[in-house]
Structures are given as structure tokens and as C-alpha cells.
Design an enzyme around this catalytic site. Structure first.
Site, PDB file in Angstrom:
ATOM      1  N   HIS A   1      -0.655  28.244  31.202  1.00 26.89           N
ATOM      2  CA  HIS A   1      -0.012  27.275  32.101  1.00 26.89           C
ATOM      3  C   HIS A   1      -0.602  27.475  33.495  1.00 26.89           C
ATOM      4  O   HIS A   1      -1.059  28.554  33.838  1.00 26.89           O
ATOM      5  CB  HIS A   1       1.502  27.481  32.110  1.00 26.89           C
TER       6      HIS A   1
ATOM      7  N   ARG B   1       3.610  17.856  22.255  1.00 22.85           N
ATOM      8  CA  ARG B   1       4.688  18.825  22.011  1.00 22.85           C
ATOM      9  C   ARG B   1       5.105  19.500  23.326  1.00 22.85           C
ATOM     10  O   ARG B   1       6.160  19.222  23.871  1.00 22.85           O
ATOM     11  CB  ARG B   1       4.211  19.869  20.977  1.00 22.85           C
TER      12      ARG B   1
ATOM     13  N   ASN C   1       1.016  22.760  31.505  1.00 25.99           N
ATOM     14  CA  ASN C   1      -0.134  23.377  30.851  1.00 25.99           C
ATOM     15  C   ASN C   1      -1.387  23.107  31.667  1.00 25.99           C
ATOM     16  O   ASN C   1      -1.411  22.209  32.497  1.00 25.99           O
ATOM     17  CB  ASN C   1      -0.349  22.737  29.477  1.00 25.99           C
TER      18      ASN C   1
ATOM     19  N   CYS D   1       8.195  24.802  29.936  1.00 30.61           N
ATOM     20  CA  CYS D   1       9.040  25.339  28.878  1.00 30.61           C
ATOM     21  C   CYS D   1      10.467  25.172  29.335  1.00 30.61           C
ATOM     22  O   CYS D   1      10.847  25.711  30.368  1.00 30.61           O
ATOM     23  CB  CYS D   1       8.731  26.810  28.619  1.00 30.61           C
TER      24      CYS D   1
ATOM     25  N   HIS E   1      -3.151  30.192  25.373  1.00 27.01           N
ATOM     26  CA  HIS E   1      -2.288  29.093  25.820  1.00 27.01           C
ATOM     27  C   HIS E   1      -1.901  29.410  27.262  1.00 27.01           C
ATOM     28  O   HIS E   1      -1.124  30.325  27.500  1.00 27.01           O
ATOM     29  CB  HIS E   1      -1.068  29.034  24.896  1.00 27.01           C
TER      30      HIS E   1
HETATM   31 ZN   LIG Z   1       3.409  26.252  26.855  1.00 20.22          ZN
END
Ligand SMILES: [Zn+2]
Length: 310
Positions: free
Chosen positions: A214, A16, A254, A245, A212
Site C-alpha cells: 500500500h 476486491r 494500494n 483495509c 502486496h
Molecule cells: Zn491490501
């Protein structure tokens, strides 16, 4: 979903977060093959796509098909990102195990990312929660919310920590099962991560979700260690560090799943993931996206002599 013993849940977001930041589309069959490879390496949870308008992100147009195939794979929890009620309906129709709804702490990022104010995004979570209630007892999809730009925004700059915590409470009230924090832009540092996750846990307790991160400024794994120290046990990462993003200018990949798993296992924390099998799954990315740049230190250096899993 699995009997494997794990201290930490590594949640793979490459199919994703990774693929949506790459302009080319990976063929559907290749996505499914990649997800199977990740599952056989022991990844317990995989975010396989995003139910967004195919006009905005044509790379994600096959999400329903990918979710349907992924839920056939034993032993994994399948997640899909949904930006709104319409996306949630599609994810529920495809029988995604869980959905991930991003809600931005920054008004400007929220407008750019999902064309909603933050307050409207919270209302959407409540609507999605109501929609979930309509499903029968044999299907109860999880609703996870990640607060994006929780550590800073490329458009607005610093984001108030008090506001992030207030927003987390609003999201729990709206019906989220868990609320995690996302460093969408790679602005976070370990001290900030520790402070914010500690507050999150003290405000919303067991509903505090995962992290989450990066690696935009090289702080990714440092931030993981900081979060581990305050009890965070779920981390998103992307194989080969794919990702970014599309609506947060300058946000890069990421944290790398291979490097994350190596670090956790070397620290004595069980992930249930086989690093060699994980590395083998990288070749599928290149078969679907020839020439794509893949990252990862463990991949480049190999496992150290005498390495032992936790
Ligand atoms: Zn992200």
C-alpha cells in the site's frame, strides 16, 4: 494461462481490495465490464472479489456472480479472497482459479479482520487445503496466502520479523501453495522489504509468493524495487490506487497499477500490459462509482515522449 511473455506478474486487486474499502457498491454489470477492460489491457491475474459475509461487506455480496463471469474471460487467472472455510467452499463452488487467504501476523489485526487468532487462521488454511483435496482432478484451485500486517500493524505496532518467517513456514505446512507478504498498513520501507523477502525465500524457497504494498506513506514503488532486487516477481496493485483495509484504520490505497506497469516497463521488465488500454479502463470505475477519487501519476502526466515498452 497465457502465452504472453512476462518478466513480472502484475496482479490486479482493485475489484476486491479497492471496492471493499469504498462504502458504495459498484453494480455487478459494471464490475464485470471493468474486469473485462482490465483483461483486455493484458492484466494476467485479477482478484475479482471477496467471499465474506454480505453483512460485513455488502459491496462484495455478488462475488459468486462476478467470479463466474470472470472465469469466462480468456487469458486471465481469477482470484477471490476468502477469510475462512465457508468462503473457500463458496469460491470453489464458483470455480475460482485461485483463492487468496489473508493470515495476519498480528493477533489484534487478525481478530479485527477475520475474528480469529493467528493460530486459528493457520488451522483454517489446513482445513481449506483438505477441502480442496476433495475436488476431482479437473479442478485444482490454487491456495495463496498473503501474510497481512507483515511489515507492521496499526493496532500492535512493530511485528517481529522472526515471527513472520515462522508463520510462513507454518502456512506452507498447512498446505498453502505460496505465501506472500502484505504491507496492509503502509508501514514497510525498502530496506525492511528486502530483508524480509530475502529471508522468506531462503526459508520457504519456491513457495515464496508475491508482494502486496500500500502507498500509505509513499513507499510503495520504492518497496517494489527493493522486492525486485531480491527476486520477487509478482506484485499486487490496484487500478487508480483504489483500496485500503476497512479493518486497519488509516490504511490507504494500494500501489497504482498504471504507475507500477509504467515503472516496470521503463526498467526493461515485460508485463504484457498495454498502458493506454489500462488507462482507458479507468472510465468504467467512474461509470459505476460517479465522482470517486482516482489516483495515478502516469494518468496525470501521460507517457513520456519516446517511451518504449520493454
Ligand atoms: Zn491490501
Amino acid at each position: 494461462m497465457s502465452a504472453v511473455e512476462r518478466d513480472v506478474i502484475v496482479s490486479e486487486v482493485g475489484p476486491r481490495d479497492g471496492l471493499q474499502s469504498i462504502k458504495r457498491s459498484m453494480p455487478t454489470e459494471t464490475k464485470i465490464e471493468w474486469i473485462k477492460g482490465l483483461a483486455s489491457a493484458g492484466l494476467p491475474e485479477i482478484e475479482v472479489g471477496s467471499f465474506v459475509s454480505p453483512k460485513l461487506l455488502p459491496q462484495m455480496a455478488d462475488c459468486a456472480e462476478v467470479v463466474a463471469a470472470a472465469t469466462e474471460i480468456p487469458g486471465i487467472t481469477v482470484l477471490a479472497l476468502v477469510p475462512n472455510l465457508r468462503g473457500a467452499q463458496a469460491a470453489f463452488d464458483a470455480r475460482s482459479h485461485k483463492i487468496n487467504m489473508p493470515v495476519s501476523a498480528s493477533q489484534a489485526h487478525s481478530k479485527a479482520n477475520i475474528n480469529r487468532t493467528v493460530e486459528e487462521a493457520v488451522e483454517d488454511v489446513a482445513r481449506v487445503h483438505a477441502l480442496r483435496q476433495e475436488f476431482s482432478a479437473d479442478y485444482h484451485p490454487g491456495i495463496e496466502v498473503g501474510i497481512s500486517t507483515a511489515f507492521g500493524c496499526t493496532i500492535e505496532g512493530p511485528v517481529s520479523e522472526d515471527w513472520v518467517i515462522r508463520l510462513a513456514e507454518m502456512l506452507v505446512e498447512a498446505g498453502a501453495d505460496s505465501v506472500g507478504l502484505s504491507d496492509t498498513t503502509g508501514y514497510g520501507n525498502p530496506a525492511q522489504v528486502k530483508r524480509l523477502f530475502k529471508r522468506l525465500k531462503s526459508e520457504i524457497g519456491g513457495k515464496a509468493g508475491g508482494a502486496h504494498f500500500h502507498n500509505t506513506r509513499g513507499q510503495g514503488l520504492g518497496n517494489v524495487v527493493a522486492a525486485l532486487e531480491v527476486g520477487v516477481t509478482t506484485f499486487d496493485s490496484s487500478q487508480a490506487g483504489l483500496g485500503g483495509c476497512p479493518y486497519a484504520p488509516g490504511a490507504t490505497g494500494n500501489i497504482v497499477t498504471e504507475d507500477l506497469v509504467f515503472m516496470l516497463e521503463a526498467m526493461g521488465l515485460k508485463t504484457g500490459i498495454d498502458i493506454e488500454k489500462l488507462i482507458a479502463a479507468r472510465s468504467t470505475i467512474l461509470s459505476g462509482l460517479p465522482g470517486e477519487a482516482l489516483y495515478g501519476h502516469v494518468q496525470d502526466a501521460g507517457l513520456p515522449k519516446g517511451f518504449r515498452y520493454a
